[in-house]
Motif scaffolding. Structure first.
Motif, PDB file in Angstrom:
ATOM      1  N   VAL A   1      -5.095  65.548   3.146  1.00 29.86           N
ATOM      2  CA  VAL A   1      -6.480  65.927   3.427  1.00 29.86           C
ATOM      3  C   VAL A   1      -7.211  66.345   2.160  1.00 29.86           C
ATOM      4  CG1 VAL A   1      -6.012  68.353   3.955  1.00 29.86           C
ATOM      5  CG2 VAL A   1      -7.964  67.195   5.036  1.00 29.86           C
ATOM      6  N   ASP A   2      -6.530  66.949   1.197  1.00 27.95           N
ATOM      7  CA  ASP A   2      -7.196  67.344  -0.047  1.00 27.95           C
ATOM      8  C   ASP A   2      -7.663  66.122  -0.826  1.00 27.95           C
ATOM      9  OD1 ASP A   2      -6.852  70.019   0.497  1.00 27.95           O
ATOM     10  OD2 ASP A   2      -5.053  70.237  -0.744  1.00 27.95           O
ATOM     11  N   GLU A   3      -6.822  65.100  -0.879  1.00 28.13           N
ATOM     12  CA  GLU A   3      -7.200  63.864  -1.555  1.00 28.13           C
ATOM     13  C   GLU A   3      -8.355  63.174  -0.814  1.00 28.13           C
ATOM     14  OE1 GLU A   3      -3.150  64.882  -2.923  1.00 28.13           O
ATOM     15  OE2 GLU A   3      -4.146  64.860  -0.964  1.00 28.13           O
ATOM     16  N   LEU A   4      -8.327  63.265   0.509  1.00 28.38           N
ATOM     17  CA  LEU A   4      -9.409  62.688   1.303  1.00 28.38           C
ATOM     18  C   LEU A   4     -10.727  63.389   0.991  1.00 28.38           C
ATOM     19  CD1 LEU A   4     -10.478  60.910   3.604  1.00 28.38           C
ATOM     20  CD2 LEU A   4      -9.737  62.688   5.202  1.00 28.38           C
ATOM     21  N   LYS A   5     -10.715  64.711   0.949  1.00 29.85           N
ATOM     22  CA  LYS A   5     -11.925  65.471   0.633  1.00 29.85           C
ATOM     23  C   LYS A   5     -12.435  65.134  -0.767  1.00 29.85           C
ATOM     24  CE  LYS A   5     -10.903  69.568   3.467  1.00 29.85           C
ATOM     25  NZ  LYS A   5     -10.565  71.018   3.398  1.00 29.85           N
ATOM     26  N   ALA A   6     -11.498  65.010  -1.703  1.00 32.78           N
ATOM     27  CA  ALA A   6     -11.891  64.717  -3.078  1.00 32.78           C
ATOM     28  C   ALA A   6     -12.583  63.359  -3.181  1.00 32.78           C
ATOM     29  CB  ALA A   6     -10.663  64.763  -3.989  1.00 32.78           C
ATOM     30  N   SER A   7     -12.076  62.371  -2.447  1.00 38.39           N
ATOM     31  CA  SER A   7     -12.699  61.047  -2.493  1.00 38.39           C
ATOM     32  C   SER A   7     -14.069  61.060  -1.841  1.00 38.39           C
ATOM     33  CB  SER A   7     -11.793  60.000  -1.820  1.00 38.39           C
ATOM     34  OG  SER A   7     -11.710  60.215  -0.429  1.00 38.39           O
ATOM     35  N   MET A   8     -14.210  61.818  -0.761  1.00 35.57           N
ATOM     36  CA  MET A   8     -15.498  61.904  -0.083  1.00 35.57           C
ATOM     37  C   MET A   8     -16.538  62.602  -0.955  1.00 35.57           C
ATOM     38  SD  MET A   8     -14.097  62.829   3.700  1.00 35.57           S
ATOM     39  CE  MET A   8     -15.692  63.305   4.297  1.00 35.57           C
ATOM     40  N   ALA A   9     -16.085  63.563  -1.771  1.00 35.25           N
ATOM     41  CA  ALA A   9     -17.003  64.333  -2.601  1.00 35.25           C
ATOM     42  C   ALA A   9     -17.663  63.488  -3.683  1.00 35.25           C
ATOM     43  CB  ALA A   9     -16.264  65.509  -3.238  1.00 35.25           C
TER      44      ALA A   9
ATOM     45  N   GLN B   1      -2.400  56.617  -2.810  1.00 41.70           N
ATOM     46  CA  GLN B   1      -1.085  56.932  -3.349  1.00 41.70           C
ATOM     47  C   GLN B   1      -0.431  58.079  -2.588  1.00 41.70           C
ATOM     48  OE1 GLN B   1      -2.141  57.534  -7.474  1.00 41.70           O
ATOM     49  NE2 GLN B   1      -1.657  55.416  -8.024  1.00 41.70           N
ATOM     50  N   CYS B   2      -1.242  59.072  -2.198  1.00 37.59           N
ATOM     51  CA  CYS B   2      -0.717  60.173  -1.390  1.00 37.59           C
ATOM     52  C   CYS B   2      -0.256  59.672  -0.027  1.00 37.59           C
ATOM     53  CB  CYS B   2      -1.794  61.246  -1.211  1.00 37.59           C
ATOM     54  SG  CYS B   2      -1.269  62.645  -0.178  1.00 37.59           S
ATOM     55  N   MET B   3      -1.054  58.801   0.580  1.00 37.15           N
ATOM     56  CA  MET B   3      -0.691  58.270   1.887  1.00 37.15           C
ATOM     57  C   MET B   3       0.619  57.505   1.815  1.00 37.15           C
ATOM     58  SD  MET B   3      -2.871  59.226   4.202  1.00 37.15           S
ATOM     59  CE  MET B   3      -2.754  58.036   5.551  1.00 37.15           C
ATOM     60  N   ARG B   4       0.861  56.835   0.710  1.00 32.93           N
ATOM     61  CA  ARG B   4       2.097  56.078   0.559  1.00 32.93           C
ATOM     62  C   ARG B   4       3.293  56.978   0.256  1.00 32.93           C
ATOM     63  NH1 ARG B   4      -0.300  51.521  -3.523  1.00 32.93           N
ATOM     64  NH2 ARG B   4      -1.481  50.315  -2.007  1.00 32.93           N
ATOM     65  N   ALA B   5       3.064  57.924  -0.641  1.00 38.28           N
ATOM     66  CA  ALA B   5       4.182  58.749  -1.113  1.00 38.28           C
ATOM     67  C   ALA B   5       4.534  59.879  -0.154  1.00 38.28           C
ATOM     68  CB  ALA B   5       3.852  59.326  -2.487  1.00 38.28           C
ATOM     69  N   LYS B   6       3.512  60.491   0.462  1.00 35.21           N
ATOM     70  CA  LYS B   6       3.760  61.663   1.294  1.00 35.21           C
ATOM     71  C   LYS B   6       3.248  61.536   2.721  1.00 35.21           C
ATOM     72  CE  LYS B   6       1.593  64.484  -1.522  1.00 35.21           C
ATOM     73  NZ  LYS B   6       1.065  65.747  -2.123  1.00 35.21           N
ATOM     74  N   GLY B   7       2.296  60.632   2.930  1.00 37.46           N
ATOM     75  CA  GLY B   7       1.638  60.566   4.231  1.00 37.46           C
ATOM     76  C   GLY B   7       2.364  59.783   5.290  1.00 37.46           C
ATOM     77  N   GLY B   8       3.437  59.078   4.911  1.00 40.13           N
ATOM     78  CA  GLY B   8       4.213  58.329   5.892  1.00 40.13           C
ATOM     79  C   GLY B   8       3.815  56.877   6.037  1.00 40.13           C
ATOM     80  N   TYR B   9       2.995  56.361   5.103  1.00 39.43           N
ATOM     81  CA  TYR B   9       2.530  54.969   5.174  1.00 39.43           C
ATOM     82  C   TYR B   9       2.737  54.290   3.816  1.00 39.43           C
ATOM     83  CZ  TYR B   9       0.394  56.539   9.494  1.00 39.43           C
ATOM     84  OH  TYR B   9       0.189  57.068  10.741  1.00 39.43           O
ATOM     85  N   PRO B  10       3.961  53.908   3.485  1.00 35.30           N
ATOM     86  CA  PRO B  10       4.246  53.332   2.163  1.00 35.30           C
ATOM     87  C   PRO B  10       3.493  52.046   1.862  1.00 35.30           C
ATOM     88  CG  PRO B  10       6.123  53.072   3.644  1.00 35.30           C
ATOM     89  CD  PRO B  10       5.174  53.999   4.331  1.00 35.30           C
ATOM     90  N   GLU B  11       2.990  51.386   2.904  1.00 31.83           N
ATOM     91  CA  GLU B  11       2.244  50.140   2.675  1.00 31.83           C
ATOM     92  C   GLU B  11       0.735  50.343   2.859  1.00 31.83           C
ATOM     93  OE1 GLU B  11       3.470  51.293   5.429  1.00 31.83           O
ATOM     94  OE2 GLU B  11       3.805  49.700   6.904  1.00 31.83           O
TER      95      GLU B  11
ATOM     96  N   LYS C   1      -5.287  58.671   9.290  1.00 31.10           N
ATOM     97  CA  LYS C   1      -6.504  59.046   8.584  1.00 31.10           C
ATOM     98  C   LYS C   1      -6.273  59.958   7.388  1.00 31.10           C
ATOM     99  CE  LYS C   1      -9.473  58.765  12.637  1.00 31.10           C
ATOM    100  NZ  LYS C   1     -10.297  59.519  13.592  1.00 31.10           N
ATOM    101  N   ALA C   2      -5.308  60.852   7.511  1.00 29.91           N
ATOM    102  CA  ALA C   2      -5.093  61.814   6.416  1.00 29.91           C
ATOM    103  C   ALA C   2      -3.619  62.093   6.195  1.00 29.91           C
ATOM    104  CB  ALA C   2      -5.837  63.113   6.709  1.00 29.91           C
ATOM    105  N   GLY C   3      -2.763  61.235   6.707  1.00 29.73           N
ATOM    106  CA  GLY C   3      -1.322  61.424   6.535  1.00 29.73           C
ATOM    107  C   GLY C   3      -0.719  62.279   7.630  1.00 29.73           C
ATOM    108  N   LYS C   4       0.598  62.182   7.778  1.00 36.24           N
ATOM    109  CA  LYS C   4       1.276  63.003   8.778  1.00 36.24           C
ATOM    110  C   LYS C   4       1.036  64.477   8.458  1.00 36.24           C
ATOM    111  CE  LYS C   4       2.956  59.389  10.804  1.00 36.24           C
ATOM    112  NZ  LYS C   4       4.367  59.000  10.741  1.00 36.24           N
ATOM    113  N   ASN C   5       0.681  65.229   9.486  1.00 38.39           N
ATOM    114  CA  ASN C   5       0.370  66.656   9.336  1.00 38.39           C
ATOM    115  C   ASN C   5      -0.776  66.902   8.347  1.00 38.39           C
ATOM    116  OD1 ASN C   5       2.540  67.445  11.096  1.00 38.39           O
ATOM    117  ND2 ASN C   5       3.953  67.102   9.379  1.00 38.39           N
ATOM    118  N   ASN C   6      -1.666  65.905   8.211  1.00 39.49           N
ATOM    119  CA  ASN C   6      -2.823  66.017   7.321  1.00 39.49           C
ATOM    120  C   ASN C   6      -2.433  66.340   5.880  1.00 39.49           C
ATOM    121  OD1 ASN C   6      -4.689  65.456   9.353  1.00 39.49           O
ATOM    122  ND2 ASN C   6      -4.898  67.603   9.932  1.00 39.49           N
ATOM    123  N   VAL C   7      -1.296  65.824   5.436  1.00 41.28           N
ATOM    124  CA  VAL C   7      -0.786  66.160   4.112  1.00 41.28           C
ATOM    125  C   VAL C   7      -1.688  65.657   2.984  1.00 41.28           C
ATOM    126  CG1 VAL C   7       0.646  64.080   3.901  1.00 41.28           C
ATOM    127  CG2 VAL C   7       1.339  66.183   2.732  1.00 41.28           C
TER     128      VAL C   7
END
Length: 219
Positions: free
Chosen positions: A133-141, A86-96, A125-131
């Motif tokens: 990355v927190d969600e990515l870390k949370a999923s990995m945890a 959802q972050c990647m779609r809304a903020k990361g620059g990849y709506p699809e 991998k983590a959105g434009k400008n790594n926006v």
């Protein structure tokens, strides 16, 4: 691609530290040397604003844009991956950006396909400008712990298959401290393989079944 802390750290480093996705996708290069480590990508789901989308066997969204089913016993991981998507779609620059599979793992083949589009490699991998990355870390945890020996054997079989299919410089994984460390490009910091080459993509397709679920984004 939960992993043990060491492996998760390695995977996160591959996601965020390396100039995002010069090694992720599709189209360009030579044959033998032309193949790079597909340490990339993510899963498939329609845009949140998509008026209609059908659920696939991998658990893609329903028409409201939210995944329509959860995997039994893995809801924390699945939910965390949904938040990342959802972050990647809304903020990361990849709506699809694609939905996670029902297993919770991202569908790397679909992510790689998305990243192979012109101008869309950066940030996959983590959105434009790594926006994200927190969600990515949370999923990995919260990713379910995997059997490291089985992971190693799977990646070893994949590496051998890649070499057998023309990517001769594709390296083997190694075991370090009880963790399986992915193989692939012999020099990830300055890649010598071209993941966008037709030869690499052909080998990757031929060998994709060698990797266990969730490992396809690591090697």
């Amino acid at each position: 691609m939960s992993f043990p802390t060491t492996t998760a750290g390695l995977r996160l480093a591959a996601f965020v530290a390396v100039p995002v996705l010069a090694l992720t996708v599709a189209c360009g290069g030579s044959d033998d040397d032309a193949g790079a480590k597909s340490r990339d990508a993510i899963a498939d789901v329609p845009s949140p604003k998509s008026p209609k989308s059908e659920q696939s066997e991998d658990g893609n969204t329903g028409k409201d844009g939210a995944p329509s089913a959860k995997p039994a016993g893995k809801s924390a991981f699945y939910d965390a991956q949904v938040a990342f998507v959802q972050c990647m779609r809304a903020k990361g620059g990849y709506p699809e950006y694609p939905d996670p599979k029902l297993s919770g793992h991202l569908d790397w083949s679909k992510v790689n396909e998305l990243g192979s589009q012109p101008g869309r490699n950066q940030g996959i991998k983590a959105g434009k400008n790594n926006v994200c990355v927190d969600e990515l870390k949370a999923s990995m945890a919260v990713e379910p712990k995997r059997d490291q020996q089985k992971s190693y054997e799977s990646m070893l079989a994949h590496a051998q298959c890649m070499r057998d299919n023309g990517i001769s410089r594709f390296t083997n994984p190694v075991m370090s401290g009880g963790n399986a460390i992915p193989g692939g490009d012999p020099n990830p910091g300055s890649p010598v393989l071209d993941p966008e080459s037709p030869a690499y993509k052909q080998a990757r397709e031929a060998c994709r079944t060698k990797l266990l679920d969730g490992l396809d984004g690591m090697q």
